[in-house]
Motif scaffolding. Structure first.
Motif, PDB file in Angstrom:
ATOM      1  N   UNK A   1      26.112  56.255  21.364  1.00 53.48           N
ATOM      2  CA  UNK A   1      26.346  55.338  20.279  1.00 53.48           C
ATOM      3  C   UNK A   1      27.557  54.828  20.133  1.00 53.48           C
ATOM      4  N   UNK A   2      28.770  55.752  20.563  1.00 51.01           N
ATOM      5  CA  UNK A   2      30.190  55.541  20.532  1.00 51.01           C
ATOM      6  C   UNK A   2      30.824  54.811  21.890  1.00 51.01           C
ATOM      7  N   UNK A   3      29.843  54.634  22.643  1.00 47.12           N
ATOM      8  CA  UNK A   3      30.309  54.482  24.086  1.00 47.12           C
ATOM      9  C   UNK A   3      31.311  53.343  24.337  1.00 47.12           C
ATOM     10  N   UNK A   4      31.196  52.141  23.353  1.00 48.45           N
ATOM     11  CA  UNK A   4      32.077  51.074  23.530  1.00 48.45           C
ATOM     12  C   UNK A   4      33.055  51.358  22.204  1.00 48.45           C
ATOM     13  N   UNK A   5      33.308  51.916  21.628  1.00 47.57           N
ATOM     14  CA  UNK A   5      34.130  52.077  20.658  1.00 47.57           C
ATOM     15  C   UNK A   5      35.255  53.129  20.757  1.00 47.57           C
ATOM     16  N   UNK A   6      35.255  53.613  21.998  1.00 48.81           N
ATOM     17  CA  UNK A   6      36.312  54.746  22.312  1.00 48.81           C
ATOM     18  C   UNK A   6      37.776  53.987  22.335  1.00 48.81           C
ATOM     19  N   UNK A   7      38.728  54.772  22.023  1.00 55.61           N
ATOM     20  CA  UNK A   7      40.095  54.405  21.883  1.00 55.61           C
ATOM     21  C   UNK A   7      40.353  53.694  23.286  1.00 55.61           C
ATOM     22  N   UNK A   8      40.772  52.654  23.222  1.00 53.58           N
ATOM     23  CA  UNK A   8      41.504  51.765  24.381  1.00 53.58           C
ATOM     24  C   UNK A   8      42.911  52.164  24.542  1.00 53.58           C
ATOM     25  N   UNK A   9      43.835  51.965  23.623  1.00 53.74           N
ATOM     26  CA  UNK A   9      45.175  52.166  23.778  1.00 53.74           C
ATOM     27  C   UNK A   9      46.105  52.159  22.997  1.00 53.74           C
ATOM     28  N   UNK A  10      47.395  51.855  23.046  1.00 54.10           N
ATOM     29  CA  UNK A  10      48.365  51.834  22.185  1.00 54.10           C
ATOM     30  C   UNK A  10      49.323  50.562  22.498  1.00 54.10           C
ATOM     31  N   UNK A  11      49.802  50.008  21.541  1.00 55.31           N
ATOM     32  CA  UNK A  11      51.178  48.855  21.766  1.00 55.31           C
ATOM     33  C   UNK A  11      52.257  49.849  21.987  1.00 55.31           C
ATOM     34  N   UNK A  12      52.966  49.408  22.890  1.00 55.28           N
ATOM     35  CA  UNK A  12      53.979  50.041  23.742  1.00 55.28           C
ATOM     36  C   UNK A  12      55.256  49.475  23.329  1.00 55.28           C
ATOM     37  N   UNK A  13      54.894  48.002  23.004  1.00 54.68           N
ATOM     38  CA  UNK A  13      56.318  47.076  22.674  1.00 54.68           C
ATOM     39  C   UNK A  13      55.852  45.849  21.738  1.00 54.68           C
ATOM     40  N   UNK A  14      56.425  45.613  20.593  1.00 52.41           N
ATOM     41  CA  UNK A  14      56.208  44.671  20.025  1.00 52.41           C
ATOM     42  C   UNK A  14      57.236  43.584  19.459  1.00 52.41           C
ATOM     43  N   UNK A  15      57.061  42.483  19.175  1.00 49.85           N
ATOM     44  CA  UNK A  15      58.388  41.717  18.642  1.00 49.85           C
ATOM     45  C   UNK A  15      57.742  40.371  18.107  1.00 49.85           C
ATOM     46  N   UNK A  16      58.270  39.923  17.005  1.00 51.08           N
ATOM     47  CA  UNK A  16      57.908  38.578  16.537  1.00 51.08           C
ATOM     48  C   UNK A  16      56.430  38.789  15.490  1.00 51.08           C
ATOM     49  N   UNK A  17      55.885  38.025  15.720  1.00 51.79           N
ATOM     50  CA  UNK A  17      54.426  37.841  14.729  1.00 51.79           C
ATOM     51  C   UNK A  17      53.454  38.295  15.741  1.00 51.79           C
ATOM     52  N   UNK A  18      52.853  39.755  15.673  1.00 51.66           N
ATOM     53  CA  UNK A  18      51.463  40.043  16.262  1.00 51.66           C
ATOM     54  C   UNK A  18      50.761  40.549  15.400  1.00 51.66           C
ATOM     55  N   UNK A  19      49.398  40.320  15.274  1.00 52.00           N
ATOM     56  CA  UNK A  19      48.360  40.561  14.697  1.00 52.00           C
ATOM     57  C   UNK A  19      47.112  41.229  15.179  1.00 52.00           C
ATOM     58  N   UNK A  20      46.647  42.186  14.400  1.00 54.29           N
ATOM     59  CA  UNK A  20      45.361  42.560  15.135  1.00 54.29           C
ATOM     60  C   UNK A  20      44.165  42.468  14.330  1.00 54.29           C
ATOM     61  N   UNK A  21      42.948  42.075  14.862  1.00 53.76           N
ATOM     62  CA  UNK A  21      41.765  41.554  14.070  1.00 53.76           C
ATOM     63  C   UNK A  21      40.810  42.653  14.544  1.00 53.76           C
ATOM     64  N   UNK A  22      40.129  43.437  13.367  1.00 59.56           N
ATOM     65  CA  UNK A  22      39.021  44.320  13.643  1.00 59.56           C
ATOM     66  C   UNK A  22      38.341  44.629  12.539  1.00 59.56           C
TER      67      UNK A  22
ATOM     68  N   UNK B   1      53.595  41.276  22.939  1.00 58.73           N
ATOM     69  CA  UNK B   1      53.236  42.597  22.751  1.00 58.73           C
ATOM     70  C   UNK B   1      52.880  43.174  24.121  1.00 58.73           C
ATOM     71  N   UNK B   2      52.987  44.499  24.226  1.00 56.44           N
ATOM     72  CA  UNK B   2      52.564  45.068  25.295  1.00 56.44           C
ATOM     73  C   UNK B   2      51.669  46.171  25.104  1.00 56.44           C
ATOM     74  N   UNK B   3      50.517  46.331  25.816  1.00 65.24           N
ATOM     75  CA  UNK B   3      49.647  47.292  25.445  1.00 65.24           C
ATOM     76  C   UNK B   3      49.542  48.155  26.659  1.00 65.24           C
ATOM     77  N   UNK B   4      49.360  49.581  26.333  1.00 64.70           N
ATOM     78  CA  UNK B   4      49.032  50.385  27.576  1.00 64.70           C
ATOM     79  C   UNK B   4      47.637  51.022  27.090  1.00 64.70           C
ATOM     80  N   UNK B   5      46.883  50.845  28.059  1.00 68.26           N
ATOM     81  CA  UNK B   5      45.395  51.540  27.828  1.00 68.26           C
ATOM     82  C   UNK B   5      45.122  53.022  28.186  1.00 68.26           C
TER      83      UNK B   5
END
Length: 181
Positions: free
Chosen positions: A4-25, A52-56
């Motif tokens: 059931x949770x196969x596609x909802x596992x954590x993917x990663x984290x932000x490692x760097x952010x600057x300015x206007x960055x928004x998350x939609x979920x 933004x920089x993401x690291x999965x």
């Protein structure tokens, strides 16, 4: 329930952010925060001054430029069971740079990046993609820094090696190389 949770596992984290960055979920949009977990199903929007920089979890890195909308559609990484791993992402607008993680390094077919004009596959890669919004089309421009990529759409598949730049003008136009000059 096991899958059931196969596609909802954590993917990663932000490692760097600057300015206007928004998350939609889950139907809501909020300002992104440093080291915030980004799950599968999440869309990241950068504003005119946002980066933004993401690291999965598999080590893949994704740098998002200003005015970009990017979604992690599916992500599954289990180091002990690489046969179950996969990552599917979508670039709706803007530009990004990606460095392949373990999923793509182990099995190129387990990585997919979708745009309006093509689906991009990898071959052990460091590459960039930019979408240009126009009234009649949303062409994609690609540059391969290391490794290779392929761009597939309704017309066919074209491969690009390190050092090449290419474009896909529309969903019904075959990808083509762009001369360095």
């Amino acid at each position: 329930l096991l899958f059931a949770g196969a596609n909802t596992w954590a993917a990663g984290n932000f490692v760097s952010l600057s300015g206007d960055v928004r998350v939609e979920s889950n139907g809501g949009i909020a300002l992104a925060t440093a080291t915030q977990q980004v799950d599968a199903g999440t869309t990241v929007h950068t504003g005119v001054n946002g980066n933004a920089v993401l690291r999965l979890d598999d080590g893949q890195q994704i740098a998002l430029s200003p005015n970009t909308s990017f979604k992690i559609d599916q992500f599954r990484f289990d180091n002990a069971r690489p046969d179950l791993n996969n990552v599917t992402m979508s670039l709706f607008r803007g530009a990004l740079r990606m460095l392949t993680g373990l999923i793509g390094q182990r099995d190129h077919s387990k990585f997919t990046l979708k745009t309006a004009t093509s689906t991009i596959g990898i071959r052990g890669t460091d590459f960039m993609v930019a979408l240009v919004t126009q009234s009649s089309a949303n062409p994609a421009y690609m540059q391969v820094i290391q490794g290779g990529i392929s761009a597939t759409n309704a017309v066919g598949t074209v491969s690009f090696a390190a050092g090449t730049t290419g474009t896909v003008a529309s969903l019904t136009t075959l990808a083509s190389s762009i001369a360095a000059s």
